[in-house]
Design a protein around this motif. Structure first.
Motif, short mmCIF file in Angstrom:
data_model
loop_
_atom_site.label_atom_id
_atom_site.label_comp_id
_atom_site.label_asym_id
_atom_site.label_seq_id
_atom_site.Cartn_x
_atom_site.Cartn_y
_atom_site.Cartn_z
N TRP A 66 71.51 -14.47 -14.99
CA TRP A 66 70.79 -13.44 -14.24
C TRP A 66 69.68 -14.06 -13.41
N GLN A 67 69.70 -13.76 -12.12
CA GLN A 67 68.62 -14.16 -11.23
C GLN A 67 67.69 -12.94 -11.10
N ARG A 68 66.75 -12.85 -12.01
CA ARG A 68 65.87 -11.67 -12.02
C ARG A 68 64.95 -11.70 -10.81
N GLN A 69 64.96 -10.60 -10.10
CA GLN A 69 64.11 -10.44 -8.93
C GLN A 69 62.95 -9.52 -9.29
N PRO A 70 61.76 -9.86 -8.82
CA PRO A 70 60.66 -8.94 -9.08
C PRO A 70 60.87 -7.63 -8.32
N PRO A 120 71.41 -10.90 -7.87
CA PRO A 120 69.97 -10.86 -8.13
C PRO A 120 69.48 -9.42 -8.15
N SER A 121 68.67 -9.09 -9.12
CA SER A 121 68.18 -7.73 -9.28
C SER A 121 67.01 -7.73 -10.25
N SER A 122 66.24 -6.64 -10.23
CA SER A 122 65.17 -6.48 -11.22
C SER A 122 65.64 -5.68 -12.43
N ARG A 156 60.13 -4.73 -5.91
CA ARG A 156 59.36 -4.63 -4.68
C ARG A 156 58.59 -3.31 -4.69
#
Length: 184
Positions: free
Chosen positions: A173-177, A3-5, A179
């Motif tokens: 892809w687990q897109r993370q917002p 997971p990442s932006s 921070r």
């Protein structure tokens, strides 16, 4: 899954990291950065000149410092240079700070795409096929080890390749917002 932006593109010379990367960045609303182009912008000279003056070691040092700074950001799409994965610190930064997509390309595809390219110092010389094969033997295991997703190459247009990548990335892809602390 990582997971990442951010998305990071790795792969051999001529795989389409820059051209496909621009399309992916636009689709996902990410800032696009081509690592080699950014090195040239910051130094004011082209990569062959850096190689001529500082050698590959000097270039790799510059590449590592810039890669560290860029990958610390969020919401970017970074198209790396083909050899960025050779430095274990770079490989670690890529693997831990973003979703890594390996754009694959056969030696034949690379030769076809790079036929008129005279700008790549590591391809200088007479036997490009042998040089590309030698680089592939060293780099492909590194790409394989760190990639969250491998996308096979194909002889398609950039638009078709981009659409194919988007479809595969959307499934993995687990897109993370981003921070707020990542923007500082």
């Amino acid at each position: 899954m990582n997971p990442s932006s951010s998305l990071f593109l790795i792969g051999p010379t001529g795989a389409g990291k820059t051209s496909v990367g621009r399309r992916l960045a636009s689709h996902y609303g990410l800032s696009f950065i081509d690592l080699d182009q950014e090195i040239e912008r910051q130094t004011g000279v082209d990569i062959p000149t850096i190689f001529e003056i500082e050698g590959e070691a000097g270039f790799r040092q510059r590449e590592g410092l810039l890669l560290d700074a860029i990958t610390a950001r969020g919401d970017i799409l970074l198209a790396t240079g083909a050899g960025a994965v050779l430095d274990p610190a770079n490989a670690d930064r890529l693997a831990t700070r973003g979703f890594v997509v390996w754009l694959q390309a056969s030696i034949g595809q690379q030769l076809e795409r790079l036929e008129r390219d005279t700008h790549r110092p590591l391809l200088a010389g007479t036997d490009r096929r042998a040089r590309l094969q030698s680089m592939a033997e060293i780099r492909e295991p590194l790409y394989r080890q760190m990639a969250d997703l491998a996308i096979p190459g194909g002889s398609t247009t950039v638009a078709t390749a981009g659409d194919r990548c988007i479809d595969l990335i959307n499934h993995h892809w687990q897109r993370q917002p981003i921070r707020p602390s990542q923007t500082a």
